[in-house]
Every structure is written in structure tokens, then in C-alpha cells.
Design an enzyme around this catalytic site. Structure first.
Site, PDB file in Angstrom:
ATOM      1  N   GLY A  13       0.828  -1.205   0.000  1.00  0.00           N
ATOM      2  CA  GLY A  13       0.000   0.000   0.000  1.00  0.00           C
ATOM      3  C   GLY A  13       0.854   1.243   0.000  1.00  0.00           C
ATOM      4  N   SER A  14       1.736   1.348  -0.990  1.00  0.00           N
ATOM      5  CA  SER A  14       2.707   2.450  -1.026  1.00  0.00           C
ATOM      6  C   SER A  14       2.030   3.817  -1.070  1.00  0.00           C
ATOM      7  CB  SER A  14       3.645   2.282  -2.229  1.00  0.00           C
ATOM      8  OG  SER A  14       2.916   2.137  -3.421  1.00  0.00           O
ATOM      9  N   ARG A  15       0.808   3.894  -1.598  1.00  0.00           N
ATOM     10  CA  ARG A  15       0.112   5.182  -1.673  1.00  0.00           C
ATOM     11  C   ARG A  15      -0.529   5.579  -0.346  1.00  0.00           C
ATOM     12  NH1 ARG A  15      -3.633   4.370  -6.819  1.00  0.00           N
ATOM     13  NH2 ARG A  15      -3.372   2.179  -6.251  1.00  0.00           N
ATOM     14  N   MET A  16      -0.377   4.753   0.673  1.00  0.00           N
ATOM     15  CA  MET A  16      -0.931   5.079   1.985  1.00  0.00           C
ATOM     16  C   MET A  16      -0.007   5.998   2.782  1.00  0.00           C
ATOM     17  SD  MET A  16      -3.848   3.555   1.986  1.00  0.00           S
ATOM     18  CE  MET A  16      -4.400   3.603   3.693  1.00  0.00           C
ATOM     19  N   GLU A  17       1.175   6.284   2.221  1.00  0.00           N
ATOM     20  CA  GLU A  17       2.138   7.190   2.863  1.00  0.00           C
ATOM     21  C   GLU A  17       2.497   6.722   4.272  1.00  0.00           C
ATOM     22  OE1 GLU A  17       0.523  11.134   2.652  1.00  0.00           O
ATOM     23  OE2 GLU A  17      -0.002  10.930   0.529  1.00  0.00           O
TER      24      GLU A  17
END
Length: 241
Positions: A15-19
Site C-alpha cells: 500500500g505504497s500510496r498510503m504514505e
């Protein structure tokens, strides 16, 4: 207990876009981790087994869910949803019955919505059923491609869609039911020649569909199948809880 029902939950993604360095499924929604919502729904369906596919920071996910009666398999390389499901083959391939695939980042799906679809699939002994939804904005989702009589032909991931296919409002929810005796045999045939260089579970639908009909059932409330891919989507869902 439904002895003919097994459930697999995909929970390996970073979930890299979850920061965040936290696995996506451990992010919280209204004080409860995403994976707990999905596991609660799975338990309400009283399956014979629940298998969690873990990967990124898998020990954190295991520790968080250890108190539950579930099995674990590892997807150490994130090579797509088809590859993730294939990791369950050693545990499930010789089982009879059907496998329901859920996503660990789709927290709103309800057992009451799934039950009639599962019952129809199993009572009619279908080979594969895809759960779909009609949405206003289909951006980011795989599109459902139907034939002239409404039959399901295939599912096309957004990055592989033509301009016309991108206009389609019926989406793949990422929730599937497969007859186990067919699933893993077909999974081993799929290729990764697509925009993501991944093994898509959706490609199995096209393979099975060449031999026999695949059912596509629209869930009434599309909000139940909305996945969480970034912080904004999590915040939006939080407001509606």
C-alpha cells in the site's frame, strides 16, 4: 459450518500510496483495522477454513490476527492477485468445494450481501462467479466486459483498457467465488504479459469462460465493494462511517 466453503483473503500488499510503512490492511477505519472488518465478515459466513495471504511486514499482520482461527500463506514477491491466490494451492488444492476470495482492503463488504450470491453459486455448482458493481466513477477499477446477451466475456484492468472500455461503469469488485477443482489448474496457465507485468486473477475468468459460463452478479450497494488505495479514500470512508 459450511463444509464446502473456504475463504481466502488477500492481505500481502504494501500500500505504497498510503504514505506509511504500515501494511495497508492494518490501517484503521473508525478505530478498527481494515483486515478486522474483512475477517469479521468472513467469520460470519462460517466457512470450513479462512486463509490469509500475507507479504509485506507479514509478521505484523500475523501478530495482529493471531487470536483468530485462520491459516497463513506468504506471498513474498508481490506479482499480482493471481500469484497471490496461487500461494494457497498447497493448503486448498485437494479440498472439495468452493473458494471465496476477499480483499483485505475492502472493509465494507457485508456477509448478508455475500450470502445469497454464495448460496446461488454453490447450489447451482457454478465454476466461477464474479461480484461486480455499477459506479459513477470507475477510475482505477477493472472493467466488466459483457457480450451481446449480457454474458460475461472478460475483465480488463484499467491500465489495459481501450478508450471505449474505460467508459464502462460496471467494475470488478475483486471478490470471486471459484470451484476449487478448476481454480488452481487454470491459475497455472495465466501469463504476465500486461501493463503491470503481473499475474492477474481476472485472467482466470477469461480462461474458464472459454470452456463454460462464468456468472457476474451485481451487488446492490456499490459502497460495499469500494477498496482503499490511499489516505484520501480512507478519510472519505471514515466520514461516511
Amino acid at each position: 459450518m459450511n463444509n464446502q466453503l473456504h475463504i481466502g483473503i488477500l492481505a500481502a500488499g504494501k500500500g505504497s500510496r498510503m504514505e506509511s510503512n504500515l501494511p495497508k490492511v492494518l490501517h484503521q477505519l473508525s478505530g478498527k483495522s481494515l483486515i478486522d472488518y474483512v475477517l469479521d465478515t468472513a467469520s460470519q459466513l462460517t466457512p470450513k477454513s479462512i486463509t490469509l495471504v500475507v507479504g509485506f511486514e507479514k509478521e505484523l499482520v500475523k501478530d495482529h490476527t493471531r487470536a483468530r482461527k485462520i491459516d497463513y500463506v506468504s506471498q513474498d514477491q508481490q506479482l499480482g492477485t493471481g500469484h497471490a491466490v496461487l500461494q494457497m494451492s498447497d493448503k486448498l488444492e485437494n479440498q472439495s468445494g468452493h473458494l471465496l476470495i476477499l480483499s483485505g482492503d475492502v472493509p465494507n463488504i457485508k456477509s448478508t450481501s455475500l450470502m445469497p450470491i454464495i448460496d446461488e453459486h454453490m447450489n447451482k455448482n457454478h465454476t466461477a462467479t464474479v461480484i461486480t458493481a455499477i459506479v459513477n466513477d470507475s477510475t482505477g477499477y477493472g472493467r466488466i466486459i459483457r457480450g451481446n446477451t449480457g454474458q460475461l466475456l472478460k475483465i480488463v484492468e484499467e491500465k489495459d483498457c481501450t478508450p471505449d472500455e474505460k467508459k464502462i461503469k460496471e467494475i470488478n469488485s475483486g471478490i470471486f467465488i471459484f470451484k476449487i477443482s478448476y481454480l488452481f489448474e487454470e491459475l497455472r496457465k495465466i501469463k504476465s504479459n500486461n501493463a503491470q507485468n503481473e499475474y492477474y486473477l481476472t485472467d482466470v475468468i477469461e480462461l474458464i469462460g472459454k470452456k463454460m459460463p462464468v456468472q457476474a452478479k451485481i451487488v446492490e450497494d456499490s459502497s460495499e465493494v469500494m477498496g482503499i488505495n490511499n489516505i484520501n479514500q480512507l478519510s472519505s470512508l471514515e466520514k461516511n462511517k
